[in-house]
Design a protein around this motif. Structure first.
Motif, mmCIF file in Angstrom:
data_model
loop_
_atom_site.group_PDB
_atom_site.id
_atom_site.type_symbol
_atom_site.label_atom_id
_atom_site.label_comp_id
_atom_site.label_asym_id
_atom_site.label_seq_id
_atom_site.Cartn_x
_atom_site.Cartn_y
_atom_site.Cartn_z
ATOM 1 N N PHE A 98 -52.500 90.297 -86.511
ATOM 2 C CA PHE A 98 -53.052 91.253 -85.570
ATOM 3 C C PHE A 98 -54.177 90.874 -85.041
ATOM 4 N N PHE A 99 -54.797 91.581 -83.862
ATOM 5 C CA PHE A 99 -56.084 91.228 -83.739
ATOM 6 C C PHE A 99 -56.688 92.495 -83.094
ATOM 7 N N SER A 100 -58.105 92.488 -82.906
ATOM 8 C CA SER A 100 -58.802 93.705 -82.523
ATOM 9 C C SER A 100 -60.123 93.249 -81.883
ATOM 10 N N LEU A 149 -53.508 108.473 -78.555
ATOM 11 C CA LEU A 149 -53.231 107.505 -77.678
ATOM 12 C C LEU A 149 -52.357 106.770 -78.167
ATOM 13 N N ARG A 150 -51.436 106.830 -77.145
ATOM 14 C CA ARG A 150 -50.261 105.849 -77.286
ATOM 15 C C ARG A 150 -49.862 105.184 -76.198
ATOM 16 N N ASN A 151 -49.840 105.863 -75.022
ATOM 17 C CA ASN A 151 -49.267 105.306 -73.893
ATOM 18 C C ASN A 151 -50.118 105.267 -72.686
ATOM 19 N N ALA A 207 -46.918 97.018 -87.473
ATOM 20 C CA ALA A 207 -46.956 97.771 -86.243
ATOM 21 C C ALA A 207 -48.129 97.006 -85.422
ATOM 22 N N HIS A 208 -47.845 95.970 -84.957
ATOM 23 C CA HIS A 208 -48.792 95.196 -84.329
ATOM 24 C C HIS A 208 -48.117 94.289 -83.126
ATOM 25 N N TRP A 209 -48.940 94.169 -82.194
ATOM 26 C CA TRP A 209 -48.482 93.563 -80.948
ATOM 27 C C TRP A 209 -47.658 92.006 -81.098
ATOM 28 N N GLY A 268 -40.058 95.028 -83.577
ATOM 29 C CA GLY A 268 -41.024 95.905 -83.208
ATOM 30 C C GLY A 268 -41.597 96.984 -84.053
ATOM 31 N N ASP A 269 -42.377 97.965 -83.415
ATOM 32 C CA ASP A 269 -43.074 99.009 -84.505
ATOM 33 C C ASP A 269 -42.094 99.612 -85.272
ATOM 34 N N VAL A 270 -40.840 99.737 -84.706
ATOM 35 C CA VAL A 270 -39.972 100.857 -85.232
ATOM 36 C C VAL A 270 -39.345 99.996 -86.676
ATOM 37 N N ASP A 284 -48.390 96.503 -71.606
ATOM 38 C CA ASP A 284 -49.200 95.991 -72.781
ATOM 39 C C ASP A 284 -50.091 97.200 -73.216
ATOM 40 N N ARG A 285 -50.015 97.352 -74.585
ATOM 41 C CA ARG A 285 -50.711 98.646 -74.888
ATOM 42 C C ARG A 285 -52.295 98.335 -75.399
ATOM 43 N N PRO A 286 -52.387 97.071 -75.995
ATOM 44 C CA PRO A 286 -53.830 96.876 -76.452
ATOM 45 C C PRO A 286 -54.766 97.224 -75.568
ATOM 46 N N ARG A 299 -34.437 108.778 -71.122
ATOM 47 C CA ARG A 299 -34.391 108.657 -72.699
ATOM 48 C C ARG A 299 -33.301 109.065 -73.382
ATOM 49 N N VAL A 300 -33.106 108.130 -74.579
ATOM 50 C CA VAL A 300 -31.769 108.143 -74.999
ATOM 51 C C VAL A 300 -31.657 109.243 -76.043
ATOM 52 N N ARG A 301 -30.605 109.976 -75.921
ATOM 53 C CA ARG A 301 -30.423 111.336 -76.874
ATOM 54 C C ARG A 301 -29.914 110.896 -78.278
ATOM 55 N N SER A 356 -56.886 100.887 -75.348
ATOM 56 C CA SER A 356 -57.980 101.430 -76.230
ATOM 57 C C SER A 356 -59.339 100.285 -76.155
ATOM 58 N N LYS A 357 -59.154 99.646 -75.099
ATOM 59 C CA LYS A 357 -60.381 98.629 -74.721
ATOM 60 C C LYS A 357 -60.701 98.545 -73.281
ATOM 61 N N THR A 358 -60.189 97.368 -72.758
ATOM 62 C CA THR A 358 -60.655 97.373 -71.212
ATOM 63 C C THR A 358 -60.180 98.335 -70.223
ATOM 64 N N GLY A 370 -35.720 103.117 -71.061
ATOM 65 C CA GLY A 370 -37.234 103.465 -71.331
ATOM 66 C C GLY A 370 -37.480 105.043 -71.014
ATOM 67 N N GLU A 371 -37.970 105.631 -71.896
ATOM 68 C CA GLU A 371 -38.499 107.220 -71.507
ATOM 69 C C GLU A 371 -39.493 107.505 -70.577
ATOM 70 N N GLU A 372 -40.441 106.288 -70.823
ATOM 71 C CA GLU A 372 -41.877 106.214 -70.037
ATOM 72 C C GLU A 372 -41.364 106.053 -68.455
ATOM 73 N N ALA A 373 -42.264 106.351 -67.548
ATOM 74 C CA ALA A 373 -41.867 106.475 -66.178
ATOM 75 C C ALA A 373 -42.251 105.013 -65.421
ATOM 76 N N LEU A 377 -42.880 96.427 -75.583
ATOM 77 C CA LEU A 377 -43.159 94.835 -75.685
ATOM 78 C C LEU A 377 -42.009 94.328 -76.320
ATOM 79 N N ALA A 378 -41.389 94.970 -77.404
ATOM 80 C CA ALA A 378 -40.264 94.241 -78.037
ATOM 81 C C ALA A 378 -38.985 94.160 -77.199
ATOM 82 N N GLY A 379 -38.849 95.405 -76.582
ATOM 83 C CA GLY A 379 -37.718 95.349 -75.651
ATOM 84 C C GLY A 379 -37.431 94.573 -74.466
HETATM 85 C C1 LIG Z 1 -53.818 101.913 -77.956
HETATM 86 C C2 LIG Z 1 -53.106 100.872 -78.666
HETATM 87 C C3 LIG Z 1 -53.967 99.649 -78.885
HETATM 88 C C4 LIG Z 1 -53.259 98.539 -79.486
HETATM 89 N N1 LIG Z 1 -54.117 97.485 -79.820
HETATM 90 C C5 LIG Z 1 -53.558 96.631 -80.513
HETATM 91 C C6 LIG Z 1 -54.499 95.470 -80.573
HETATM 92 O O1 LIG Z 1 -55.500 95.176 -80.390
HETATM 93 N N2 LIG Z 1 -53.809 94.384 -81.599
HETATM 94 C C7 LIG Z 1 -52.587 94.595 -82.153
HETATM 95 O O2 LIG Z 1 -52.044 93.646 -82.635
HETATM 96 N N3 LIG Z 1 -51.920 95.565 -81.696
HETATM 97 C C8 LIG Z 1 -52.388 96.752 -81.055
HETATM 98 N N4 LIG Z 1 -51.361 97.727 -80.780
HETATM 99 C C9 LIG Z 1 -50.163 97.838 -81.205
HETATM 100 C C10 LIG Z 1 -49.077 97.089 -80.167
HETATM 101 O O3 LIG Z 1 -49.387 97.487 -78.790
HETATM 102 C C11 LIG Z 1 -47.885 97.752 -80.695
HETATM 103 O O4 LIG Z 1 -47.568 96.956 -81.915
HETATM 104 C C12 LIG Z 1 -46.700 97.263 -79.562
HETATM 105 O O5 LIG Z 1 -46.624 98.050 -78.345
HETATM 106 C C13 LIG Z 1 -45.291 97.730 -80.145
HETATM 107 O O6 LIG Z 1 -44.441 97.417 -79.273
HETATM 108 P P1 LIG Z 1 -42.856 98.168 -79.459
HETATM 109 O O7 LIG Z 1 -42.295 97.595 -78.306
HETATM 110 O O8 LIG Z 1 -42.445 98.015 -80.751
HETATM 111 O O9 LIG Z 1 -43.132 99.519 -79.230
HETATM 112 P P2 LIG Z 1 -43.826 100.384 -77.945
HETATM 113 O O10 LIG Z 1 -44.768 99.503 -77.170
HETATM 114 O O11 LIG Z 1 -44.308 101.444 -78.334
HETATM 115 O O12 LIG Z 1 -42.349 100.622 -76.953
HETATM 116 C C14 LIG Z 1 -41.404 101.536 -77.320
HETATM 117 C C15 LIG Z 1 -40.862 102.237 -76.341
HETATM 118 O O13 LIG Z 1 -39.862 103.014 -76.499
HETATM 119 C C16 LIG Z 1 -39.816 104.239 -75.660
HETATM 120 N N5 LIG Z 1 -38.807 104.978 -76.581
HETATM 121 C C17 LIG Z 1 -38.948 105.584 -77.780
HETATM 122 N N6 LIG Z 1 -37.999 106.367 -77.936
HETATM 123 C C18 LIG Z 1 -37.011 106.215 -76.764
HETATM 124 C C19 LIG Z 1 -35.879 106.958 -76.632
HETATM 125 N N7 LIG Z 1 -35.232 107.572 -77.480
HETATM 126 N N8 LIG Z 1 -35.335 106.709 -75.367
HETATM 127 C C20 LIG Z 1 -35.915 105.799 -74.467
HETATM 128 N N9 LIG Z 1 -36.968 105.277 -74.788
HETATM 129 C C21 LIG Z 1 -37.697 105.450 -75.956
HETATM 130 C C22 LIG Z 1 -41.148 104.287 -76.010
HETATM 131 O O14 LIG Z 1 -41.580 105.490 -74.774
HETATM 132 C C23 LIG Z 1 -41.828 103.242 -75.699
HETATM 133 O O15 LIG Z 1 -42.238 103.207 -74.220
HETATM 134 C C24 LIG Z 1 -52.127 98.791 -79.830
HETATM 135 C C25 LIG Z 1 -51.376 99.895 -79.849
HETATM 136 C C26 LIG Z 1 -51.839 101.140 -79.008
HETATM 137 C C27 LIG Z 1 -51.067 102.274 -78.814
#
Ligand SMILES: Cc1cc2nc3c(=O)[nH]c(=O)nc-3n(C[C@H](O)[C@H](O)[C@H](O)COP(=O)(O)OP(=O)(O)OC[C@H]3O[C@@H](n4cnc5c(N)ncnc54)[C@H](O)[C@@H]3O)c2cc1C
Length: 410
Positions: free
Chosen positions: A323-325, A130-132, A294-296, A277-279, A44-46, A82-84, A49-51, A36-39, A14-16
């Protein structure tokens, strides 16, 4: 030598994705590379865990942008990439494939990874995190064969998965060391509301206890708790928090204990390197503390703020944490930052599942949470930002608009 600068974004979440969108919207016309390392493209991740977990939302509905968005905006999106390592002084990064990319500016948006539980038997089949989306798909498939599910962890992911799995008709036990779910963030009073909610829905609660071991012959068959219970199960979901993906930043010397350290403009100590973002553990100029949220909503808003800093148009990131839930028919939004010593007061009756909780410190509101009450998150945030002293009788009075309290000059 390229004539236009290259901006690189590591992490296609999301942040990227929001940073890439903002860079183009702000007029950046250089090379823009997102790795992005995912395929698949950012989603959106929320809903995972829900719908999506309950089969109510399909895969296409998760994506943040149409498939053609990236090409249309000349964003080079590399998936399964993946970035090394990163080399901030040399302004280069290296992919796991060995390919190197030089950049002028770099955004780290690598998110977080589920925390693992190191206990005997933790590597048995049938234990999930559960993350992805891949994790969610595996969980959905496994749920098709499972009748009894143990969810370890009473934080947001644990509670939401417990709710969804219960809604799917499975027998669910929720295990965690706290006396009530979500106690760390919401405290005992509001945690009680969630404990009662899950209990009413038929979730078995094993609270105030930890996991000692997982038992099974190749595949998990039971969870043994530290208070001596054996919980038979076909599947375990572990939701005990997430750890920021700081490995690239750490190797480059720009990570702290809990995240990539950035200032209020989201720049790290390495010139030209940003995090969102989360990091990101960012200095919050209003709350005057460093926060990793670490929220959406945080990832949504920090992406564009980082993009502006990358363009030399810095704006301070001042959003309140929020955040929301969604669990069963209960939707909540939380804004602000409370601590265990803040006093909780409630507007409305939690038993009706429609109320607003406020956390109060020295007569002013530091956090608020609306449960099944719509359109009050903004007034709650305005009230927190105002820092005004509030009259507690008016604060809990449903007939006093929250907006009025924020504007109140008395
Ligand atoms: C199941 C679930 C439910 C959620 N529900 C809610 C909710 O209800 N409410 C709420 O507020 N928040 C919720 N969140 C949190 C919210 O989704 C996250 O805060 C948000 O996704 C963070 O976005 P981000 O872009 O920082 O990280 P991410 O979405 O995790 O994206 C980071 C990406 O970077 C990739 N990456 C990492 N390292 C590397 C690398 N070296 N090279 C290339 N790619 C890399 C990862 O694979 C990932 O795809 C939930 C999260 C999860 C997992």
């Amino acid at each position: 030598m390229p004539t236009t600068p290259t901006f690189a974004i590591v992490g296609a979440g999301l942040a990227g994705a929001k940073a890439a969108e903002a860079l183009r919207a702000e007029g950046f016309d250089g090379r823009l590379v997102m790795l992005g390392e995912e395929a698949e493209r950012p989603y959106d991740r929320p809903p995972l865990s829900k719908t999506y977990l309950r089969g109510e939302a399909d895969r296409d509905s998760l994506y943040l942008h149409d498939a053609c968005f990236y090409a249309a905006h000349n964003i080079e999106l590399y998936t399964s990439a993946r970035v090394r390592s990163i080399d901030p002084p040399g302004r280069r990064l290296q992919l796991a494939s060995g390919e190197r990319i030089s950049y002028r500016r770099l955004l780290l948006a690598t998110g977080a990874a589920p925390r693992r539980l190191r206990r005997p038997g933790a590597d048995l089949d049938g234990i999930y995190h559960l993350r992805n989306r891949r994790d969610a798909d595996r969980l959905v498939a496994a749920l098709g064969r499972a009748a009894r599910v143990v969810v370890v962890g009473t934080g947001w992911i644990g509670c939401e998965v417990a709710a969804s799995v219960r809604q799917l008709g499975r027998d669910v036990t929720l295990v965690g060391p706290e006396a009530v779910p979500l106690a760390r963030v919401l405290g005992p009073e509001i945690g009680c509301f969630y404990r009662n909610l899950h209990a009413e829905q038929g979730v078995r609660l094993a609270l105030g206890t930890d996991v000692d071991a997982f038992r099974g012959d190749g595949r998990v068959e039971a969870v043994v708790t530290s208070d001596g219970r054996t919980l038979p199960c076909d599947l375990v979901l572990i939701g005990i928090g997430a750890i920021p993906r700081t490995e690239l930043a750490e190797a480059a010397g720009i990570a702290g204990g809990d995240g990539v350290l950035v200032d209020e403009w989201l720049e790290t100590i390495a010139p030209g390197v940003y995090a969102a973002g989360d990091v990101a553990a960012a200095w919050h100029p209003l709350l005057r503390t460093r926060l990793r949220v670490a929220h959406w909503a945080n990832a949504l808003h920090q992406g564009p703020v980082a993009a502006r800093a990358m363009l030399g148009l810095p704006t301070r990131y001042e959003q309140l944490p929020s955040f929301f839930s969604d669990q069963y028919d209960v939707s909540m939004e939380y804004s602000g930052l409370a601590t265990a010593s803040d006093r909780v007061v409630v507007r409305g009756d939690p038993a009706t599942r429609q109320f607003v909780a406020f956390w109060v410190r020295h007569q002013h509101v530091v956090a608020g949470m609306n449960v099944n009450v719509r359109d009050v998150a903004e007034p709650i945030q305005a009230l927190i930002r105002s820092g005004r002293n509030v009259d507690l009788a008016r604060l809990v009075d449903p007939d006093t608009p929250i907006k009025e309290l924020a504007d109140d000059d008395r």
